[in-house]
Design an enzyme around this catalytic site. Sequence first.
Site, PDB file in Angstrom:
ATOM      1  N   PRO A  14       0.792  -1.227   0.000  1.00  0.00           N
ATOM      2  CA  PRO A  14       0.000   0.000   0.000  1.00  0.00           C
ATOM      3  C   PRO A  14       0.828   1.285   0.000  1.00  0.00           C
ATOM      4  CG  PRO A  14      -0.886  -1.552   1.589  1.00  0.00           C
ATOM      5  CD  PRO A  14       0.372  -2.165   1.046  1.00  0.00           C
ATOM      6  N   ASN A  15       0.359   2.226  -0.788  1.00  0.00           N
ATOM      7  CA  ASN A  15       0.889   3.596  -0.873  1.00  0.00           C
ATOM      8  C   ASN A  15       2.221   3.712  -1.609  1.00  0.00           C
ATOM      9  OD1 ASN A  15      -1.286   4.805   0.657  1.00  0.00           O
ATOM     10  ND2 ASN A  15      -0.425   3.745   2.418  1.00  0.00           N
ATOM     11  N   ARG A  22       5.945  10.904  -2.379  1.00  0.00           N
ATOM     12  CA  ARG A  22       5.594  10.596  -0.997  1.00  0.00           C
ATOM     13  C   ARG A  22       6.812  10.716  -0.080  1.00  0.00           C
ATOM     14  NH1 ARG A  22       4.636   4.606   1.325  1.00  0.00           N
ATOM     15  NH2 ARG A  22       3.714   5.237   3.296  1.00  0.00           N
ATOM     16  N   TYR A  27      11.625   8.169   1.771  1.00  0.00           N
ATOM     17  CA  TYR A  27      11.509   7.148   0.726  1.00  0.00           C
ATOM     18  C   TYR A  27      12.305   7.452  -0.536  1.00  0.00           C
ATOM     19  CZ  TYR A  27       7.685   5.890   3.849  1.00  0.00           C
ATOM     20  OH  TYR A  27       6.947   5.550   4.959  1.00  0.00           O
ATOM     21  N   ASN A  78       8.473  -5.228  -0.660  1.00  0.00           N
ATOM     22  CA  ASN A  78       8.333  -4.117   0.275  1.00  0.00           C
ATOM     23  C   ASN A  78       6.845  -4.062   0.606  1.00  0.00           C
ATOM     24  OD1 ASN A  78       7.984  -1.740   1.652  1.00  0.00           O
ATOM     25  ND2 ASN A  78       9.321  -0.533   0.318  1.00  0.00           N
ATOM     26  N   ALA A  81       3.052  -0.667   4.917  1.00  0.00           N
ATOM     27  CA  ALA A  81       2.570  -0.790   6.300  1.00  0.00           C
ATOM     28  C   ALA A  81       2.061  -2.197   6.635  1.00  0.00           C
ATOM     29  CB  ALA A  81       1.477   0.243   6.560  1.00  0.00           C
ATOM     30  N   GLU A 102      12.823  -8.981   2.368  1.00  0.00           N
ATOM     31  CA  GLU A 102      11.970  -7.818   2.673  1.00  0.00           C
ATOM     32  C   GLU A 102      12.816  -6.549   2.594  1.00  0.00           C
ATOM     33  OE1 GLU A 102       9.177  -8.186   5.993  1.00  0.00           O
ATOM     34  OE2 GLU A 102      10.045  -6.357   6.803  1.00  0.00           O
ATOM     35  N   HIS A 104      12.862  -2.236   2.898  1.00  0.00           N
ATOM     36  CA  HIS A 104      12.242  -0.963   3.269  1.00  0.00           C
ATOM     37  C   HIS A 104      13.158   0.162   2.836  1.00  0.00           C
ATOM     38  CE1 HIS A 104       9.163  -3.023   5.456  1.00  0.00           C
ATOM     39  NE2 HIS A 104      10.102  -3.783   5.970  1.00  0.00           N
ATOM     40  N   ARG A 111      12.252   5.051  13.276  1.00  0.00           N
ATOM     41  CA  ARG A 111      11.072   5.902  13.108  1.00  0.00           C
ATOM     42  C   ARG A 111      10.096   5.644  14.264  1.00  0.00           C
ATOM     43  NH1 ARG A 111       9.011   5.367   7.159  1.00  0.00           N
ATOM     44  NH2 ARG A 111       7.816   7.214   7.814  1.00  0.00           N
TER      45      ARG A 111
HETATM   46  C1  DQA Z   1       8.160   1.272   4.126  1.00  0.00           C
HETATM   47  C2  DQA Z   1       8.096   1.505   5.642  1.00  0.00           C
HETATM   48  C3  DQA Z   1       6.691   1.268   6.169  1.00  0.00           C
HETATM   49  O1  DQA Z   1       6.651   1.493   7.562  1.00  0.00           O
HETATM   50  C4  DQA Z   1       5.716   2.215   5.502  1.00  0.00           C
HETATM   51  O2  DQA Z   1       4.415   1.956   5.946  1.00  0.00           O
HETATM   52  C5  DQA Z   1       5.802   2.176   4.022  1.00  0.00           C
HETATM   53  C6  DQA Z   1       7.119   2.114   3.401  1.00  0.00           C
HETATM   54  C7  DQA Z   1       9.533   1.644   3.557  1.00  0.00           C
HETATM   55  O3  DQA Z   1       9.792   1.314   2.402  1.00  0.00           O
HETATM   56  O4  DQA Z   1      10.346   2.273   4.242  1.00  0.00           O
HETATM   57  O5  DQA Z   1       4.804   2.290   3.328  1.00  0.00           O
HETATM   58  O6  DQA Z   1       7.933  -0.090   3.864  1.00  0.00           O
END
Ligand code: DQA
Length: 150
Positions: A14-15, A22, A27, A78, A81, A102, A104, A111
């Site tokens: 998501p997102n 963003r 990021y 990735n 959340a 995984e 990030h 954070r």
């Molecule tokens: C993320 C970190 C997550 O906590 C966050 O919700 C994201 C991006 C990252 O790439 O740093 O959407 O996965």
Amino acid sequence: MWLDMATLLLIHGPNLNLLGAREPRHYGAKTLRDIEGEVADAAKRLGHTVSAFQSNHEGAIIDFLQKESPKAAGIIINPGALTHYSYALYDALRDTKLPAVEVHLSDIASREEWRRVSVTSPACIAQISGKKEAGYIEALEILDAEIKSG
Ligand code: DQA
């Protein structure tokens, strides 16, 4: 024995379709398309192909894993959340029986408190955090070594 040309799944949760716009501080400035392109190019140099997928929906990601994992040799994910609460995604990753890494972009350990927990990383062979888009290339190298050591 190692596979000549493996398919690797590159999955974003998501997102992450909003990358580039963003919170660049966390990021980076690259778009999702940039990142998918860079990973595909690096994978090609290693002799692999990438099947990329992004969804804002947990179930769609699980459907993709169930459908595509039988044809794949590894996963870079990735989960956004979903990392922090999706036991369904943990189960789905386990059920693929594939090596997964995984990634990030941001450093989730430095954070908010709730970001420090990953419920999905125990289904993965490695977690890379805080290296922005370079983390995906590192993930690719980890998977490549894993696949080739077969
Ligand atoms: C993320 C970190 C997550 O906590 C966050 O919700 C994201 C991006 C990252 O790439 O740093 O959407 O996965």
